[in-house]
Design a protein around this motif. Structure first.
Motif, PDB file in Angstrom:
ATOM      1  N   ALA A 146       0.816  -1.214   0.000  1.00 44.90           N
ATOM      2  CA  ALA A 146       0.000   0.000   0.000  1.00 44.90           C
ATOM      3  C   ALA A 146       0.852   1.268   0.000  1.00 44.90           C
ATOM      4  CB  ALA A 146      -0.947  -0.009   1.190  1.00 44.90           C
ATOM      5  N   GLU A 147       1.967   1.234   0.713  1.00 44.09           N
ATOM      6  CA  GLU A 147       2.834   2.414   0.763  1.00 44.09           C
ATOM      7  C   GLU A 147       3.442   2.708  -0.613  1.00 44.09           C
ATOM      8  OE1 GLU A 147       6.675   3.487   3.370  1.00 44.09           O
ATOM      9  OE2 GLU A 147       4.890   2.897   4.525  1.00 44.09           O
ATOM     10  N   ASP A 148       3.847   1.672  -1.327  1.00 45.40           N
ATOM     11  CA  ASP A 148       4.379   1.863  -2.689  1.00 45.40           C
ATOM     12  C   ASP A 148       3.301   2.395  -3.626  1.00 45.40           C
ATOM     13  OD1 ASP A 148       6.897   0.926  -1.933  1.00 45.40           O
ATOM     14  OD2 ASP A 148       6.444  -1.141  -2.538  1.00 45.40           O
ATOM     15  N   ARG A 149       2.079   1.865  -3.514  1.00 47.46           N
ATOM     16  CA  ARG A 149       0.982   2.346  -4.364  1.00 47.46           C
ATOM     17  C   ARG A 149       0.663   3.809  -4.043  1.00 47.46           C
ATOM     18  NH1 ARG A 149      -0.980  -2.764  -2.999  1.00 47.46           N
ATOM     19  NH2 ARG A 149      -2.641  -1.938  -1.683  1.00 47.46           N
ATOM     20  N   TYR A 150       0.729   4.166  -2.762  1.00 49.37           N
ATOM     21  CA  TYR A 150       0.508   5.560  -2.346  1.00 49.37           C
ATOM     22  C   TYR A 150       1.576   6.462  -2.966  1.00 49.37           C
ATOM     23  CZ  TYR A 150       0.446   9.702   0.631  1.00 49.37           C
ATOM     24  OH  TYR A 150       0.411  10.987   1.089  1.00 49.37           O
ATOM     25  N   ARG A 151       2.828   6.054  -2.854  1.00 49.71           N
ATOM     26  CA  ARG A 151       3.938   6.844  -3.394  1.00 49.71           C
ATOM     27  C   ARG A 151       3.762   7.033  -4.904  1.00 49.71           C
ATOM     28  NH1 ARG A 151       7.808   3.787  -1.763  1.00 49.71           N
ATOM     29  NH2 ARG A 151       8.081   4.817   0.225  1.00 49.71           N
ATOM     30  N   SER A 152       3.398   5.984  -5.585  1.00 51.23           N
ATOM     31  CA  SER A 152       3.175   6.068  -7.029  1.00 51.23           C
ATOM     32  C   SER A 152       2.026   7.019  -7.364  1.00 51.23           C
ATOM     33  CB  SER A 152       2.895   4.669  -7.573  1.00 51.23           C
ATOM     34  OG  SER A 152       2.626   4.714  -8.943  1.00 51.23           O
ATOM     35  N   LEU A 153       0.955   6.925  -6.588  1.00 54.46           N
ATOM     36  CA  LEU A 153      -0.217   7.784  -6.819  1.00 54.46           C
ATOM     37  C   LEU A 153       0.128   9.258  -6.660  1.00 54.46           C
ATOM     38  CD1 LEU A 153      -3.286   7.955  -7.371  1.00 54.46           C
ATOM     39  CD2 LEU A 153      -3.624   7.775  -4.894  1.00 54.46           C
ATOM     40  N   ILE A 154       0.846   9.610  -5.589  1.00 53.45           N
ATOM     41  CA  ILE A 154       1.150  11.035  -5.393  1.00 53.45           C
ATOM     42  C   ILE A 154       2.221  11.523  -6.367  1.00 53.45           C
ATOM     43  CG2 ILE A 154       0.370  11.125  -3.003  1.00 53.45           C
ATOM     44  CD1 ILE A 154       3.292  11.066  -2.121  1.00 53.45           C
ATOM     45  N   THR A 155       3.068  10.617  -6.858  1.00 53.66           N
ATOM     46  CA  THR A 155       4.059  11.011  -7.867  1.00 53.66           C
ATOM     47  C   THR A 155       3.370  11.337  -9.192  1.00 53.66           C
ATOM     48  OG1 THR A 155       5.754   9.651  -6.825  1.00 53.66           O
ATOM     49  CG2 THR A 155       6.117  10.265  -9.126  1.00 53.66           C
ATOM     50  N   LYS A 156       2.427  10.481  -9.593  1.00 52.33           N
ATOM     51  CA  LYS A 156       1.735  10.678 -10.866  1.00 52.33           C
ATOM     52  C   LYS A 156       0.642  11.740 -10.786  1.00 52.33           C
ATOM     53  CE  LYS A 156       2.493   5.976 -12.496  1.00 52.33           C
ATOM     54  NZ  LYS A 156       1.891   4.680 -12.760  1.00 52.33           N
ATOM     55  N   ASN A 157       0.038  11.921  -9.601  1.00 52.65           N
ATOM     56  CA  ASN A 157      -1.084  12.848  -9.427  1.00 52.65           C
ATOM     57  C   ASN A 157      -0.896  13.665  -8.153  1.00 52.65           C
ATOM     58  OD1 ASN A 157      -2.987  11.901 -11.629  1.00 52.65           O
ATOM     59  ND2 ASN A 157      -2.603   9.994 -10.530  1.00 52.65           N
ATOM     60  N   PRO A 158       0.044  14.594  -8.147  1.00 48.81           N
ATOM     61  CA  PRO A 158       0.347  15.317  -6.908  1.00 48.81           C
ATOM     62  C   PRO A 158      -0.818  16.134  -6.339  1.00 48.81           C
ATOM     63  CG  PRO A 158       1.558  16.244  -8.772  1.00 48.81           C
ATOM     64  CD  PRO A 158       0.883  15.008  -9.258  1.00 48.81           C
ATOM     65  N   ASP A 159      -1.785  16.523  -7.165  1.00 49.27           N
ATOM     66  CA  ASP A 159      -2.909  17.328  -6.682  1.00 49.27           C
ATOM     67  C   ASP A 159      -4.104  16.491  -6.240  1.00 49.27           C
ATOM     68  OD1 ASP A 159      -3.636  16.480  -9.250  1.00 49.27           O
ATOM     69  OD2 ASP A 159      -4.839  18.269  -9.607  1.00 49.27           O
ATOM     70  N   ILE A 160      -3.954  15.187  -6.240  1.00 46.64           N
ATOM     71  CA  ILE A 160      -5.102  14.301  -6.016  1.00 46.64           C
ATOM     72  C   ILE A 160      -5.744  14.492  -4.644  1.00 46.64           C
ATOM     73  CG2 ILE A 160      -3.877  12.260  -5.132  1.00 46.64           C
ATOM     74  CD1 ILE A 160      -5.716  10.735  -7.259  1.00 46.64           C
ATOM     75  N   PHE A 161      -4.957  14.776  -3.630  1.00 44.96           N
ATOM     76  CA  PHE A 161      -5.520  14.888  -2.286  1.00 44.96           C
ATOM     77  C   PHE A 161      -6.328  16.173  -2.094  1.00 44.96           C
ATOM     78  CE2 PHE A 161      -2.242  11.730  -1.757  1.00 44.96           C
ATOM     79  CZ  PHE A 161      -2.920  10.769  -1.036  1.00 44.96           C
ATOM     80  N   ARG A 162      -6.133  17.133  -2.975  1.00 44.18           N
ATOM     81  CA  ARG A 162      -6.956  18.343  -2.921  1.00 44.18           C
ATOM     82  C   ARG A 162      -8.316  18.107  -3.570  1.00 44.18           C
ATOM     83  NH1 ARG A 162      -5.768  22.151  -6.049  1.00 44.18           N
ATOM     84  NH2 ARG A 162      -4.103  21.236  -7.252  1.00 44.18           N
ATOM     85  N   ARG A 163      -8.409  17.101  -4.440  1.00 45.59           N
ATOM     86  CA  ARG A 163      -9.614  16.933  -5.253  1.00 45.59           C
ATOM     87  C   ARG A 163     -10.446  15.697  -4.895  1.00 45.59           C
ATOM     88  NH1 ARG A 163      -8.091  17.852 -11.413  1.00 45.59           N
ATOM     89  NH2 ARG A 163     -10.345  18.142 -11.537  1.00 45.59           N
ATOM     90  N   ILE A 164      -9.829  14.714  -4.274  1.00 49.57           N
ATOM     91  CA  ILE A 164     -10.528  13.453  -4.005  1.00 49.57           C
ATOM     92  C   ILE A 164     -10.494  13.179  -2.510  1.00 49.57           C
ATOM     93  CG2 ILE A 164     -10.551  10.969  -4.451  1.00 49.57           C
ATOM     94  CD1 ILE A 164      -9.167  11.558  -7.126  1.00 49.57           C
ATOM     95  N   ASN A 165     -11.650  12.785  -1.950  1.00 48.36           N
ATOM     96  CA  ASN A 165     -11.679  12.556  -0.504  1.00 48.36           C
ATOM     97  C   ASN A 165     -10.870  11.317  -0.132  1.00 48.36           C
ATOM     98  OD1 ASN A 165     -13.342  10.139  -0.149  1.00 48.36           O
ATOM     99  ND2 ASN A 165     -15.079  11.384  -0.793  1.00 48.36           N
ATOM    100  N   LEU A 166     -10.427  11.304   1.118  1.00 47.45           N
ATOM    101  CA  LEU A 166      -9.540  10.238   1.584  1.00 47.45           C
ATOM    102  C   LEU A 166     -10.193   8.860   1.536  1.00 47.45           C
ATOM    103  CD1 LEU A 166      -7.704  11.953   4.578  1.00 47.45           C
ATOM    104  CD2 LEU A 166      -6.914  11.613   2.233  1.00 47.45           C
ATOM    105  N   GLY A 167     -11.504   8.796   1.701  1.00 42.35           N
ATOM    106  CA  GLY A 167     -12.198   7.514   1.617  1.00 42.35           C
ATOM    107  C   GLY A 167     -12.057   6.896   0.238  1.00 42.35           C
ATOM    108  N   HIS A 168     -12.196   7.707  -0.800  1.00 44.60           N
ATOM    109  CA  HIS A 168     -12.037   7.216  -2.172  1.00 44.60           C
ATOM    110  C   HIS A 168     -10.589   6.789  -2.435  1.00 44.60           C
ATOM    111  CE1 HIS A 168     -16.070   8.001  -3.308  1.00 44.60           C
ATOM    112  NE2 HIS A 168     -15.966   9.310  -3.463  1.00 44.60           N
ATOM    113  N   ILE A 169      -9.642   7.572  -1.935  1.00 46.09           N
ATOM    114  CA  ILE A 169      -8.231   7.244  -2.146  1.00 46.09           C
ATOM    115  C   ILE A 169      -7.863   5.961  -1.405  1.00 46.09           C
ATOM    116  CG2 ILE A 169      -5.860   8.010  -1.719  1.00 46.09           C
ATOM    117  CD1 ILE A 169      -6.903  10.892  -2.276  1.00 46.09           C
ATOM    118  N   ALA A 170      -8.328   5.824  -0.173  1.00 46.08           N
ATOM    119  CA  ALA A 170      -8.057   4.600   0.592  1.00 46.08           C
ATOM    120  C   ALA A 170      -8.610   3.383  -0.138  1.00 46.08           C
ATOM    121  CB  ALA A 170      -8.663   4.713   1.992  1.00 46.08           C
TER     122      ALA A 170
END
Length: 187
Positions: A146-170
Motif C-alpha cells: 500500500a505504501e508503494d501504491r501511495y507513493r506512485s499515486l502522489i508522484t503521478k497525481n500530486p494534486d489528487i488529495f486536494r480533489r478526491i476525498n480520503l475515503g475514495h483514495i483509501a
C-alpha cells in the motif's frame, strides 16, 4: 480546439477531413457532481475526455464501493468492456466534481475508422495505451504494498488529495482510511 480531438491527435496524425468528420460526431456534455456516466449493467460505449472536472471508476463488492481508477482533465476515458466488447459494464463511472466532457460513441468512431482507414492507427495506439495502463495497474496491485501504491499515486497525481476525498483514495489503494492516515504521516 475540441479537447477530444486534441487528445486523439496525441496518438497520430489526422487529415482535416477526419478532424471535420470527428468534430461533427463529438458531443459536449455537462454533468453535476455525483451524476453517473455509466452504471453497472449498462452498455454506454463511448470514449470521452474531460475538459474540466473529475470522475472515478468503481465497482461494488459485498455492498462496498471499491475505486479502481480516477480520471481528470485531458485524459482519454471509457469503460473497456462496453467500448471494445459491447458487453455490459462491471463498473460504475461517477463524477466527483461538476464536469464538462466531450464524448464520441463507439458507433461513430467505427464509422470514422471505416471512412478513413488511415485513422485506424490512432485507434490501435489508444488500445495499446489502455493495455499498458491496465497492465501497470495489475502489476501494482499484485506486487506493491500500500505504501508503494501511495507513493506512485502522489508522484503521478500530486494534486489528487486536494480533489478526491480520503475515503475514495483509501479504497483505490486497497486500505482503510486509518491505514492511509498512517501511511501519509510517514511522508
Amino acid at each position: 480546439m475540441n479537447p477530444l480531438i486534441q487528445q486523439l491527435k496525441k496518438y497520430g496524425t489526422m487529415s482535416s477531413e477526419v478532424e471535420h468528420d470527428l468534430y461533427s460526431k463529438i458531443t459536449r456534455i455537462v454533468k453535476q457532481k455525483n451524476d453517473f456516466f455509466l452504471k453497472k449493467g449498462q452498455i454506454n460505449s463511448s470514449l470521452f475526455v474531460i475538459e474540466k472536472g473529475l470522475v472515478r471508476g468503481f465497482f461494488l463488492r459485498n455492498d462496498k464501493e471499491i475505486n479502481s481508477w480516477f480520471g481528470k482533465e485531458d485524459e482519454l476515458i471509457g469503460s473497456i468492456l462496453p467500448f471494445y466488447a459491447k458487453k455490459t459494464s462491471f463498473e460504475n463511472i461517477q463524477f466527483l466534481e461538476d464536469t464538462v466532457l466531450y464524448s464520441i460513441t463507439t458507433e461513430n468512431l467505427a464509422e470514422i475508422y471505416m471512412r478513413y482507414p488511415e485513422f485506424n492507427a490512432v485507434g490501435r495506439k489508444i488500445a495499446e495505451f489502455l493495455c499498458e495502463f491496465l497492465e501497470e495497474r495489475i502489476i501494482s496491485l499484485q506486487t506493491e504494498n500500500a505504501e508503494d501504491r501511495y507513493r506512485s499515486l502522489i508522484t503521478k497525481n500530486p494534486d489528487i488529495f486536494r480533489r478526491i476525498n480520503l475515503g475514495h483514495i483509501a479504497s483505490y489503494l486497497g486500505v482503510t482510511q486509518e491505514t492511509l492516515s498512517r501511511i501519509r504521516s510517514r511522508f
